[in-house]
Design a protein around this motif. Structure first.
Motif, mmCIF file in Angstrom:
data_model
loop_
_atom_site.group_PDB
_atom_site.id
_atom_site.type_symbol
_atom_site.label_atom_id
_atom_site.label_comp_id
_atom_site.label_asym_id
_atom_site.label_seq_id
_atom_site.Cartn_x
_atom_site.Cartn_y
_atom_site.Cartn_z
ATOM 1 N N GLN A 1 0.822 -1.212 0.000
ATOM 2 C CA GLN A 1 0.000 0.000 0.000
ATOM 3 C C GLN A 1 0.854 1.259 0.000
ATOM 4 N N THR B 1 0.829 4.488 -4.536
ATOM 5 C CA THR B 1 0.333 5.863 -4.521
ATOM 6 C C THR B 1 0.865 6.586 -5.757
ATOM 7 N N SER B 2 0.171 7.653 -6.106
ATOM 8 C CA SER B 2 0.583 8.428 -7.279
ATOM 9 C C SER B 2 0.135 9.864 -7.103
ATOM 10 N N GLU B 3 0.866 10.760 -7.739
ATOM 11 C CA GLU B 3 0.455 12.163 -7.796
ATOM 12 C C GLU B 3 -0.054 12.443 -9.205
ATOM 13 N N SER C 1 -2.822 13.647 -4.631
ATOM 14 C CA SER C 1 -2.178 12.379 -4.285
ATOM 15 C C SER C 1 -3.266 11.334 -4.068
ATOM 16 N N VAL C 2 -3.156 10.217 -4.774
ATOM 17 C CA VAL C 2 -4.217 9.201 -4.736
ATOM 18 C C VAL C 2 -3.611 7.833 -4.439
ATOM 19 N N GLU C 3 -4.440 6.959 -3.925
ATOM 20 C CA GLU C 3 -4.043 5.565 -3.795
ATOM 21 C C GLU C 3 -4.365 4.843 -5.099
ATOM 22 N N THR D 1 -11.574 12.399 -6.882
ATOM 23 C CA THR D 1 -10.335 12.749 -7.593
ATOM 24 C C THR D 1 -10.635 13.546 -8.856
ATOM 25 N N ALA E 1 -8.712 8.059 -5.484
ATOM 26 C CA ALA E 1 -8.064 6.836 -5.965
ATOM 27 C C ALA E 1 -8.114 6.770 -7.479
#
Length: 399
Positions: free
Chosen positions: A93, A97-99, A110-112, A141, A187
């Protein structure tokens, strides 16, 4: 004697005593209509709750706790189980993650990252990512980034290598946006291959598919710390939990919420059948007493019928048919009254589309009709047994 002749005579006599017949019908309606309303409430409330839980994938979701170490073979075995609707491996986990940034604009979110594939319960009716550059966004998002389906985004991924913060990015296309009811957090949903690529990059490995530099990956099998798993039905959640516990995989489920609905259904079933038994017992007793009174009242007419050649079975059929006429009319009238009550109850208490406070299906009406006719015939036969003792000589004396 011909049964049709008996039925015709019973009907003519039933019509001749219209007031008494109407009283018999109304007495049955007073029992049947409340039972239909009670059963409609039971079926509507519990049915709506169960359907709502079944429609909500999160209720059927099984979430692994930390410390799990699984190989791809175990996840694949889960997919093959009949009680599993969807299963897919998850990467760590902290690495998932990503921006995200729109192609034009300064907004950054910033999302999972969640893996997805065909059959994902959360993506019902939405396109599924087919390449590394295709994603599905949650509604929160999409709103923060101001993008819609078809938009292009920059997805950025960072790692700390030898004390130096490094970044790589790739362009992704938004295939669709999940409704808020399906997922409420920030997400993106992407192919598992993208999440594995990001995990490899953050572990310092090279990702040839995206042209990201790093160390050469080893051939050791990948270890997954978790999975996304959904049971096929509500009743499959607990067996799946037990199976995973036996495999030393600790999980969290919505079993308590499901158990509450099941307990409510059982309790309402018990209450309904208790009330039904008492009500039907009273209705059978009343119908039996009515049949006995009818035999006493119609001794002369029945004796004449015996004199004309009708046997005890035919005379008993005469009495039973009249009870069946009352049961049939009472069932139809009760169904009409219930339909009126159902409309009013649902109008007052239902707030969500597709839910019902009270509901009966066609099969329930047929079951109720069959039960009423069977109980009426049994009660009439029980009360009309005295018809066998009627002597034809009574008819001769009265002629």
């Amino acid at each position: 004697m011909c049964p049709l002749l008996i039925a015709g005579l019973a009907w003519q006599d039933y019509r001749r005593e219209a007031r008494l017949s109407a009283c018999s019908v109304l007495a049955l309606v007073a029992v049947i209509a409340p039972l239909l309303v009670l059963f409609g409430l039971k079926h509507g409330l519990v049915g709506s709750l169960t359907e709502r839980l079944q429609r909500d994938p999160t209720v059927r979701e099984i979430i692994p706790l930390g410390g799990t170490r699984l190989q791809a073979d175990f996840i694949e075995a889960l997919k093959q189980r009949e009680d599993v609707a969807f299963a897919i491996a998850r990467t760590r986990q902290i690495a998932a993650t990503s921006e995200l940034q729109p192609m034009s604009g300064d907004a950054t979110v910033s999302v999972e990252m969640l893996p997805t594939a065909a059959g994902d319960p959360l993506l019902q009716g939405l396109p599924v990512p087919q390449t590394l550059q295709q994603v599905v966004l949650s509604q929160t998002t999409a709103e923060k980034l101001g993008v819609t389906s078809g938009s292009q985004l920059r997805a950025r991924f960072g790692r700390l290598q030898s004390g130096v913060l490094q970044w790589q990015q790739t362009t992704v296309q938004v295939l669709a946006v999940l409704p808020l009811a399906a997922f409420e957090r920030d997400a993106l949903f992407a192919q598992a291959a993208l999440l594995e690529a990001v995990e490899d990059y953050r572990d310092g490995l090279a990702v040839s598919a995206l042209g990201w530099p790093g160390a050469t990956a080893t051939q050791a099998p990948r270890i997954y710390p978790g999975f996304r798993l959904y049971a096929r039905a509500l009743d499959d959640v607990e067996p799946l939990r037990q199976y995973l516990a036996a495999e030393q995989v600790q999980v969290v489920t919505q079993a308590a919420q499901i158990a509450q609905v099941r307990a409510l259904s059982r309790n309402l079933d018990l209450l309904f059948w208790l009330i039904t038994t008492l009500a039907l017992g009273g209705a059978v007793a009343a119908t039996s007493a009515g049949a006995l009174a009818a035999v006493e009242r119609k001794q002369r007419e029945l004796a004449v019928l015996r004199l004309l050649g009708f046997g005890s079975g035919a005379l008993l059929l005469f009495v039973v048919l009249q009870a069946l006429y009352s049961g049939l009319f009472a069932s139809v009238l009760s169904a009409l009254l219930y339909r009126l009550a159902e409309g009013g109850i649902n109008h007052l208490f239902v707030q969500m589309p597709g839910d019902y406070a009270s509901r009966l299906l066609p099969k329930h009406y047929l079951m109720a009709l069959g039960a009423v006719l069977l109980a009426s015939a049994f009660a009439a036969a029980l009360g009309g047994r005295r018809v066998a003792r009627i002597d034809a000589s009574q008819g001769i004396r009265d002629v």
